[in-house]
Write an enzyme that holds these catalytic residues in place. Sequence first.
Site, PDB file in Angstrom:
ATOM      1  N   SER A 183      -9.772  -0.477   7.168  1.00  0.00           N
ATOM      2  CA  SER A 183      -9.165  -0.271   5.848  1.00  0.00           C
ATOM      3  C   SER A 183      -8.542  -1.512   5.231  1.00  0.00           C
ATOM      4  O   SER A 183      -8.222  -1.511   4.038  1.00  0.00           O
ATOM      5  CB  SER A 183      -8.118   0.849   5.925  1.00  0.00           C
ATOM      6  OG  SER A 183      -8.755   2.098   6.072  1.00  0.00           O
ATOM      7  N   SER A 232      -9.580   1.727   3.052  1.00  0.00           N
ATOM      8  CA  SER A 232      -8.774   2.483   2.100  1.00  0.00           C
ATOM      9  C   SER A 232      -7.707   1.654   1.378  1.00  0.00           C
ATOM     10  O   SER A 232      -7.075   2.140   0.438  1.00  0.00           O
ATOM     11  CB  SER A 232      -8.078   3.643   2.829  1.00  0.00           C
ATOM     12  OG  SER A 232      -7.175   3.164   3.824  1.00  0.00           O
ATOM     13  N   LYS A 265       0.834  -1.201   0.000  1.00  0.00           N
ATOM     14  CA  LYS A 265       0.000   0.000   0.000  1.00  0.00           C
ATOM     15  C   LYS A 265       0.868   1.250   0.000  1.00  0.00           C
ATOM     16  O   LYS A 265       1.911   1.314   0.664  1.00  0.00           O
ATOM     17  CB  LYS A 265      -0.908  -0.013   1.223  1.00  0.00           C
ATOM     18  CG  LYS A 265      -1.939   1.108   1.276  1.00  0.00           C
ATOM     19  CD  LYS A 265      -2.814   0.971   2.527  1.00  0.00           C
ATOM     20  CE  LYS A 265      -3.869   2.051   2.596  1.00  0.00           C
ATOM     21  NZ  LYS A 265      -4.728   1.915   3.804  1.00  0.00           N
TER      22      LYS A 265
END
Length: 345
Positions: free
Chosen positions: A123, A99, A24
């Site tokens: 997330s 996210s 990420k």
Amino acid sequence: SSGINAEYGGSPLSVLDGVPVGIKEELDVLGFRTNCGRKVPSEVINSKDGDIAAALRSLGAIIIGMTNMHEMGMGITGINPNTGTPRNPYNDGKVTGGSSSGSAAAVASGLIPFAIGTDGGGSIRIPSSFCGVCGLKPTFGLFSSVGSAITKSTVASVGVIANNIADVALVTCLIANHALDPRFFCPSADKVPLHGISDKTLKDITLGVYPEYVSYADPQIKKVFSRIKEKLKNVREIELEELYLSKTAHFNLLFAETVHERQIWNDQYKTLNPVTNIIYSVLTRSSLRQYMMSSAQKTRAMNMFKRVFKKVDLLISPTTACLPKDILPSDLTYGVIDEEYALWS
């Protein structure tokens, strides 16, 4: 695979030797920018790996790139007008969840066998659920957050997304044994064990369910959950009397720490998507009094779960209460803010 290292005359570094992984865009990786889904690229290209990337390299994993995310982690849909919106591999008209949107989508679509995400308020878990893969927000401090955008958080954790529970468990143990957070675990801490992973029975395991919590889920989700629960044995209904106060406290802590963590980008607020700026303007209204009261509630919640786990071994519930929402054309251009949907998830 026998491992890339073995092909060059050595022994495999681990079972991850030669296995590709995506990370990420919230974690530091050598040669990349930690951009956090922003429109304007960071001026800094990382000159070294953060702890998680370094651990993965030491295990022989091949970092093939950074995965997309909801801008600054400020949303649970994964919609990002800046860098593009990942699509749900099962229905490209639906959101991936966020996210850690890119990590979940990459695993679900078969691009990589596992990916790294972060999770403060869902997330990792939300996009994993929406994309039909497995994700784990591990015990706080089990993964080092040194070299990431969540270094100072007490509620956010780095975690693994993979296709199945066994892979999540395996990768989690390997990384934890190479990158325990030095601020919360002493160097001589015991290795994280991987016992019983091949044991597919739940014999002697008591499962706990809080019916009121499940009742808020979408009817389709409740139907599937009920069908699964009927197949399980040793299921016991329990009460979580502090749950809803704890949920409020969690958001207060998350909001306050998010604002503090992101102060490094104060001079770049004008470059953020308007939707993200609106959320930040709301978060900055958190008070010290709210933070202190929420910290006290966090302690009460921990004591509540200690009492609960004297009665049951595991708690089960739907991962998310809602289904993936549709992506509207305007969302791709302007972003989306739907806090009611976020709270429901």
